[in-house]
Write an enzyme that holds these catalytic residues in place. Sequence first.
Site, PDB file in Angstrom:
ATOM      1  N   GLU B  29      73.806  64.739  -3.431  1.00  0.00           N
ATOM      2  CA  GLU B  29      74.963  65.255  -4.021  1.00  0.00           C
ATOM      3  C   GLU B  29      75.389  66.773  -3.067  1.00  0.00           C
ATOM      4  O   GLU B  29      74.607  67.967  -3.874  1.00  0.00           O
ATOM      5  CB  GLU B  29      75.708  65.583  -6.039  1.00  0.00           C
ATOM      6  CG  GLU B  29      74.945  63.753  -6.374  1.00  0.00           C
ATOM      7  CD  GLU B  29      74.773  63.774  -7.310  1.00  0.00           C
ATOM      8  OE1 GLU B  29      74.061  65.177  -8.859  1.00  0.00           O
ATOM      9  OE2 GLU B  29      74.716  62.169  -7.857  1.00  0.00           O
ATOM     10  N   GLU B  70      73.500  58.751  -9.059  1.00  0.00           N
ATOM     11  CA  GLU B  70      71.983  58.511  -8.197  1.00  0.00           C
ATOM     12  C   GLU B  70      71.570  56.629  -8.205  1.00  0.00           C
ATOM     13  O   GLU B  70      71.166  56.543  -6.728  1.00  0.00           O
ATOM     14  CB  GLU B  70      71.415  58.983  -9.365  1.00  0.00           C
ATOM     15  CG  GLU B  70      71.978  61.078  -9.632  1.00  0.00           C
ATOM     16  CD  GLU B  70      72.678  61.333 -10.017  1.00  0.00           C
ATOM     17  OE1 GLU B  70      72.797  60.565 -10.663  1.00  0.00           O
ATOM     18  OE2 GLU B  70      72.922  62.579 -10.537  1.00  0.00           O
ATOM     19  N   PHE B  93      67.895  67.271  -9.940  1.00  0.00           N
ATOM     20  CA  PHE B  93      67.292  67.655 -10.454  1.00  0.00           C
ATOM     21  C   PHE B  93      66.034  66.554 -11.043  1.00  0.00           C
ATOM     22  O   PHE B  93      67.102  65.840 -11.287  1.00  0.00           O
ATOM     23  CB  PHE B  93      67.742  68.387 -12.033  1.00  0.00           C
ATOM     24  CG  PHE B  93      68.548  69.870 -11.731  1.00  0.00           C
ATOM     25  CD1 PHE B  93      68.077  71.077 -11.815  1.00  0.00           C
ATOM     26  CD2 PHE B  93      69.591  69.867 -10.849  1.00  0.00           C
ATOM     27  CE1 PHE B  93      68.351  72.156 -11.682  1.00  0.00           C
ATOM     28  CE2 PHE B  93      69.946  71.199 -10.973  1.00  0.00           C
ATOM     29  CZ  PHE B  93      69.514  72.195 -11.099  1.00  0.00           C
ATOM     30  N   ASP B  95      65.183  65.780 -13.415  1.00  0.00           N
ATOM     31  CA  ASP B  95      65.029  65.262 -14.991  1.00  0.00           C
ATOM     32  C   ASP B  95      66.226  64.029 -14.689  1.00  0.00           C
ATOM     33  O   ASP B  95      66.597  63.911 -15.870  1.00  0.00           O
ATOM     34  CB  ASP B  95      66.240  66.736 -15.190  1.00  0.00           C
ATOM     35  CG  ASP B  95      64.762  67.612 -15.820  1.00  0.00           C
ATOM     36  OD1 ASP B  95      64.601  67.687 -16.570  1.00  0.00           O
ATOM     37  OD2 ASP B  95      65.041  68.475 -14.372  1.00  0.00           O
ATOM     38  N   PHE B  96      67.389  64.223 -13.973  1.00  0.00           N
ATOM     39  CA  PHE B  96      68.036  63.215 -13.464  1.00  0.00           C
ATOM     40  C   PHE B  96      67.271  62.028 -13.377  1.00  0.00           C
ATOM     41  O   PHE B  96      68.452  61.040 -12.843  1.00  0.00           O
ATOM     42  CB  PHE B  96      68.926  63.556 -12.552  1.00  0.00           C
ATOM     43  CG  PHE B  96      69.909  64.776 -13.187  1.00  0.00           C
ATOM     44  CD1 PHE B  96      69.781  65.824 -13.820  1.00  0.00           C
ATOM     45  CD2 PHE B  96      70.466  65.457 -11.211  1.00  0.00           C
ATOM     46  CE1 PHE B  96      70.428  66.813 -14.136  1.00  0.00           C
ATOM     47  CE2 PHE B  96      70.523  67.054 -12.034  1.00  0.00           C
ATOM     48  CZ  PHE B  96      70.857  67.151 -13.264  1.00  0.00           C
ATOM     49  N   HIS B 139      66.791  70.668 -17.690  1.00  0.00           N
ATOM     50  CA  HIS B 139      67.062  70.727 -16.617  1.00  0.00           C
ATOM     51  C   HIS B 139      65.344  71.674 -15.596  1.00  0.00           C
ATOM     52  O   HIS B 139      65.403  72.097 -14.943  1.00  0.00           O
ATOM     53  CB  HIS B 139      67.891  71.672 -15.563  1.00  0.00           C
ATOM     54  CG  HIS B 139      69.739  70.834 -15.707  1.00  0.00           C
ATOM     55  ND1 HIS B 139      69.865  70.228 -17.192  1.00  0.00           N
ATOM     56  CD2 HIS B 139      70.260  70.774 -15.041  1.00  0.00           C
ATOM     57  CE1 HIS B 139      71.517  69.803 -16.403  1.00  0.00           C
ATOM     58  NE2 HIS B 139      71.119  69.905 -15.348  1.00  0.00           N
TER      59      HIS B 139
HETATM   60  C1  LIG Z   1      72.665  62.539 -13.495  1.00  0.00           C
HETATM   61  C2  LIG Z   1      73.365  64.174 -13.615  1.00  0.00           C
HETATM   62  N1  LIG Z   1      73.565  63.797 -11.989  1.00  0.00           N
HETATM   63  C3  LIG Z   1      74.209  65.202 -11.286  1.00  0.00           C
HETATM   64  C4  LIG Z   1      73.618  66.312 -12.088  1.00  0.00           C
HETATM   65  C5  LIG Z   1      74.026  67.745 -11.448  1.00  0.00           C
HETATM   66  N2  LIG Z   1      75.578  68.270 -12.147  1.00  0.00           N
HETATM   67  C6  LIG Z   1      75.965  68.602 -12.980  1.00  0.00           C
HETATM   68  S1  LIG Z   1      77.853  68.940 -13.525  1.00  0.00           S
HETATM   69  C7  LIG Z   1      78.178  68.308 -11.464  1.00  0.00           C
HETATM   70  C8  LIG Z   1      79.647  68.403 -11.661  1.00  0.00           C
HETATM   71  C9  LIG Z   1      80.242  67.293 -12.848  1.00  0.00           C
HETATM   72  O1  LIG Z   1      81.489  67.413 -11.714  1.00  0.00           O
HETATM   73  P1  LIG Z   1      82.442  66.689 -13.109  1.00  0.00           P
HETATM   74  O2  LIG Z   1      81.974  65.290 -13.752  1.00  0.00           O
HETATM   75  O3  LIG Z   1      83.770  66.271 -12.244  1.00  0.00           O
HETATM   76  O4  LIG Z   1      82.617  68.026 -14.859  1.00  0.00           O
HETATM   77  P2  LIG Z   1      82.961  69.363 -13.850  1.00  0.00           P
HETATM   78  O5  LIG Z   1      81.988  70.150 -13.367  1.00  0.00           O
HETATM   79  O6  LIG Z   1      84.215  69.020 -12.737  1.00  0.00           O
HETATM   80  O7  LIG Z   1      83.500  69.749 -15.372  1.00  0.00           O
HETATM   81  C10 LIG Z   1      76.764  67.706 -10.984  1.00  0.00           C
HETATM   82  C11 LIG Z   1      76.761  67.402 -10.102  1.00  0.00           C
HETATM   83  C12 LIG Z   1      74.187  65.733 -13.637  1.00  0.00           C
HETATM   84  N3  LIG Z   1      73.916  67.591 -14.669  1.00  0.00           N
HETATM   85  N4  LIG Z   1      73.420  65.128 -13.970  1.00  0.00           N
END
Ligand SMILES: Cc1ncc(C[n+]2csc(CCOP(=O)(O)OP(=O)(O)O)c2C)c(N)n1
Lengths: 322, 339
Positions: B29, B70, B93, B95-96, B139
């Site tokens: 990502e 993932e 992370f 954690d995921f 995290h």
């Molecule tokens: C399972 C997981 N994968 C990746 C992340 C890292 N991460 C946190 S927020 C995010 C983007 C989320 O985008 P969206 O769902 O569009 O929400 P927005 O931030 O735009 O509100 C990512 C990749 C995470 N926290 N959990």
Amino acid sequence: MQLSRDELLHAYRLMRTIRAFEDRVHEEFQAGNIPGFVHLYAGEEASAVGFCMHLKEGDYIASTHRGHGHCIAKGCDVRAMMAEIFGKKDGLCGGKGGSMHIADLEKGMMGANGIVGGGPPLVCGAALTAKTLKTGGVAIAFVGDGGSNQGTTLESYNLAKVWNLPAIFVIEDNGYAESTASSWAVAGSQVGRAAGFGIPGYEVDGHDFFAVWDVAREVIERARMGGGPSLVHVRFSRYYGHFEGDAMTYRGKDEVPRLMAERDCLKLFRNRVLEAALLDAAELDRIDREVAELIDRATAEAKAAPMPSEADLLTDVYVSYH
Amino acid sequence: MPKKTYRQAINEALRQEMERDPRVILMGEDVAGGMGSPGEDDAWGGPLGVTKGLMPRFGRERVLDTPITESAFIGAAVGAAVTGLRPVAELMFVDFFGVCFDQIFNQAAKFRYMFGGKAKTPLVIRTMYGAGFRAASQHSQCLYSIFTHIPGLKVALPSNAYDAKGLLIQAIRDDDPVIFFEHKAMYDEEAEVPDEPYTIPFGEAAVTREGDDVTIIAMGRMVNFANQVADKLAKEKIGVTVVDIRTTSPLDTETILDTAAETGRVVVVDESHPRCSVASDIAALIAQEAFEHLKAPVKMVTAPHAPVPFSPALEDLYIPSPQKIEAAVREVLAFSARA
Ligand SMILES: Cc1ncc(C[n+]2csc(CCOP(=O)(O)OP(=O)(O)O)c2C)c(N)n1
Ligand SMILES: [Mg+2]
């Protein structure tokens, strides 16, 4: 429009509170006063408020990492929220959760979530509780455009449909997941996905509180009456970075200032109610002042509040452990 | 020798291996970022900029941004690895891992055994771990013990920039699936790192300090804390050996047992929880294989059996600190068995 005067004032107050809260958290983060990962909801207020205004006690929501707005809209205490974000003992979660895990189950707020896609299955569970116990309750999962691609989300559509759960999936599409555009990352369309599961789907302009409120009423009513799940694709934008500290080089030039000038949900709301002579400017100005005072007070109190102490470190890992 | 940060060392290892072998690809990502967005390309290079610059050099076909899914993309990396690519997938992370664990532990880890030795799965999963960022319970975890538990997976845990480069190149060239743990609080730490590619074999611990009185076995970021303690105690004429295990699977049992036997007093330091941990694994190993050399019970310094708290006041108490390590060293030194 079927909102009463009081409801209009309440909607405006909630949206203003979210905006002022987020702007302040942004400032305090910039000043180095707030630790950790913080994701702000400014620009998206109409969604949280447009949905949560239809909810009652006993209804549940699950949020995302961008959770402050959902908390406020669902009635969480703003002062305890601010203390939580500062990591204080008086915080909504005793300082143990912080911005990404802020929650208040008594208010039906099942938590912000550090795991993208963590919320939708939980909401199926809350909806199952409501259905099993016949509480008449509903549950809403707020999901980002990025989160809409997670397997947990898509599996939840299926489960909610086959179990006919009073669950609602609100896809909050702010255009980006981190730096990745939703127009690239989301195959097909949100509404088309809903159709694939036999779930009613709607698309709505998330800058327009009234449009959100209308759709929200319909889908929540359907869920309450036993009509099963729905999906709503809300389109809007976030004003701040993905998290505090994001330089946003992936965004278009002037993208944010233009949106703030032309499509801001608070401005649109204000213009609309003033033009229709539903409220007068003085009332709205008074709310602005009261909210500013509330946020000032919440911030000052949060700063002055005590940190948790060593005795708190190992409490609440279990209900009981023997 | 040039000084480089842990971040630069990892970036350099990836770049050199991608130059050497066209089958090496990256995915994750925002590993480049800006996909489909109106502004800059390569806008992120991962959330902490570790992979920045690789997409402009190798193109979007070898540096693949993924949707947030993932289970699908880690699984795709597994499937690509077993069919001829050498993917390096980023699980942002650790954690995921809950979202995608099946593809790792039931698929990647077991192919070779289940298929009677016919499969090779040359996969690397790079992932961030560790506390100290005020990043709260989801995290900040370590979780390497969970991967260490699984036969078929290898687990590397570099404690400095030099090891990060050598272990990552080794991981990419290795024909088995490797989980590569990067501590998020170490990206800006510098060490001397050669410009040319080099490997560090798995299962070879490094002895980073030598002393006669106590042996500290440590891993990841805790090695730095252990070194600080050893340097401090050296001024008091207390000799501390520090062993950096570098990989938890395979584990260099020989160095662990030799250094434990030399001093007879052992402290094991692990940032993770104490139960079913790498620390308890090593303590058990020493108890079983070096019992006759021990002058004191093996002592573990770990985080408590609790999630990682958000509040800075609590997180600082949570993480094993140099002070706690020092106290443990003094405790094993002071121990004398009653005959
Ligand atoms: C399972 C997981 N994968 C990746 C992340 C890292 N991460 C946190 S927020 C995010 C983007 C989320 O985008 P969206 O769902 O569009 O929400 P927005 O931030 O735009 O509100 C990512 C990749 C995470 N926290 N959990
Ligand atoms: Mg988004």
